[in-house]
Write an enzyme that holds these catalytic residues in place. Sequence first.
Site, short mmCIF file in Angstrom:
data_model
loop_
_atom_site.label_atom_id
_atom_site.label_comp_id
_atom_site.label_asym_id
_atom_site.label_seq_id
_atom_site.Cartn_x
_atom_site.Cartn_y
_atom_site.Cartn_z
N HIS A 28 0.80 -1.33 -0.06
CA HIS A 28 -0.03 0.03 0.13
C HIS A 28 0.77 1.33 0.03
O HIS A 28 0.62 2.17 -0.59
CB HIS A 28 -0.95 -0.10 1.16
CG HIS A 28 -2.06 -1.11 1.40
ND1 HIS A 28 -2.37 -1.89 2.45
CD2 HIS A 28 -2.90 -1.58 0.42
CE1 HIS A 28 -3.29 -2.80 2.15
NE2 HIS A 28 -3.57 -2.46 0.88
N LYS A 52 -16.08 -4.48 9.12
CA LYS A 52 -14.79 -3.87 9.94
C LYS A 52 -15.65 -2.72 10.68
O LYS A 52 -15.94 -1.40 10.23
CB LYS A 52 -14.14 -3.01 8.66
CG LYS A 52 -12.98 -2.27 9.44
CD LYS A 52 -11.61 -2.00 8.54
CE LYS A 52 -10.85 -0.99 9.19
NZ LYS A 52 -9.28 -1.36 8.94
N ARG A 100 -2.11 -6.62 -7.98
CA ARG A 100 -0.91 -7.68 -7.94
C ARG A 100 -1.18 -8.67 -8.93
O ARG A 100 0.03 -9.46 -9.32
CB ARG A 100 -0.83 -8.09 -6.67
CG ARG A 100 -0.61 -7.12 -5.51
CD ARG A 100 -1.11 -7.47 -4.29
NE ARG A 100 -2.48 -7.43 -4.20
CZ ARG A 100 -3.43 -7.37 -2.94
NH1 ARG A 100 -2.88 -7.90 -2.11
NH2 ARG A 100 -4.59 -7.60 -3.43
N SER A 137 -2.97 -7.88 2.80
CA SER A 137 -3.23 -7.98 4.25
C SER A 137 -3.76 -8.97 4.84
O SER A 137 -3.48 -9.36 5.91
CB SER A 137 -4.46 -6.67 4.20
OG SER A 137 -3.98 -5.41 3.79
P1 ADP Z 1 -9.81 -3.54 -0.71
O1 ADP Z 1 -10.42 -4.25 0.34
O2 ADP Z 1 -10.56 -2.43 -1.00
O3 ADP Z 1 -9.26 -4.34 -1.58
P2 ADP Z 1 -7.18 -3.33 0.47
O4 ADP Z 1 -6.61 -2.64 1.67
O5 ADP Z 1 -6.90 -4.75 0.22
O6 ADP Z 1 -8.62 -2.95 0.11
O7 ADP Z 1 -6.41 -2.73 -0.79
C1 ADP Z 1 -6.48 -1.36 -1.22
C2 ADP Z 1 -5.82 -1.24 -2.50
O8 ADP Z 1 -4.50 -1.57 -2.58
C3 ADP Z 1 -6.43 -2.44 -3.63
O9 ADP Z 1 -6.52 -1.59 -4.88
C4 ADP Z 1 -5.52 -3.31 -3.87
O10 ADP Z 1 -5.40 -4.09 -4.82
C5 ADP Z 1 -4.15 -2.61 -3.64
N1 ADP Z 1 -2.96 -3.29 -2.87
C6 ADP Z 1 -3.25 -4.25 -1.99
N2 ADP Z 1 -1.81 -4.83 -1.70
C7 ADP Z 1 -1.00 -4.54 -2.50
C8 ADP Z 1 0.08 -4.61 -2.88
N3 ADP Z 1 1.04 -5.43 -2.41
N4 ADP Z 1 0.90 -4.01 -4.15
C9 ADP Z 1 -0.04 -3.12 -4.89
N5 ADP Z 1 -1.00 -2.70 -4.35
C10 ADP Z 1 -1.77 -3.43 -3.46
#
Ligand code: ADP
Length: 155
Positions: A28, A52, A100, A137
């Site tokens: 992120h 959440k 990803r 996550s």
């Molecule tokens: P959501 O539940 O909306 O997917 P996340 O917190 O999991 O929320 O992710 C937010 C954004 O960050 C999403 O677009 C996700 O694809 C992106 N993201 C999560 N992990 C990574 C990573 N390791 N590299 C690049 N983008 C990521």
Amino acid sequence: MTATSTSPSSDARIALFPGSFRPFTRGHADIVERGLALFDRVIIAVGVNAAKPAADGEATADAIRKLYADEPRVEVAVYSCLTIDFAAQCGARFLLRGVRSMKDFEYERDMADINHQLSGIESVILFSRPEYAAVSSSVVRELESYGHDITPFLP
Ligand code: ADP
């Protein structure tokens, strides 16, 4: 921040980076850093919903705020409405997201499409750096639940 601290009529290029961020990982943080090269400001928006609770969202937001205490172009907010509605409240004309994998890609494409149809908002999707492609996550949460050190995955 409050959604009203940004004038929707501002010409600034503001991107909303929405997510659940449970937790906020290095993947992120990499998207935020790269987003700052593209936009004047990035608002990291922590979504809360039935799964959440708001208190968790505030704790997540506080932790992210500490990370960016020295970066005035980053703001952190908690929201519980539709993402496009929150983007409009913030004056953000762009959604920032990361992908990803093919699985992420298809989801993000569909979301970008529907959000554009509904509000005209443009989604800017960045490909994850290879070193963060496996960082999610959910995996970090699982490792933590087994008592594993998760600091290598956190910014
Ligand atoms: P959501 O539940 O909306 O997917 P996340 O917190 O999991 O929320 O992710 C937010 C954004 O960050 C999403 O677009 C996700 O694809 C992106 N993201 C999560 N992990 C990574 C990573 N390791 N590299 C690049 N983008 C990521």
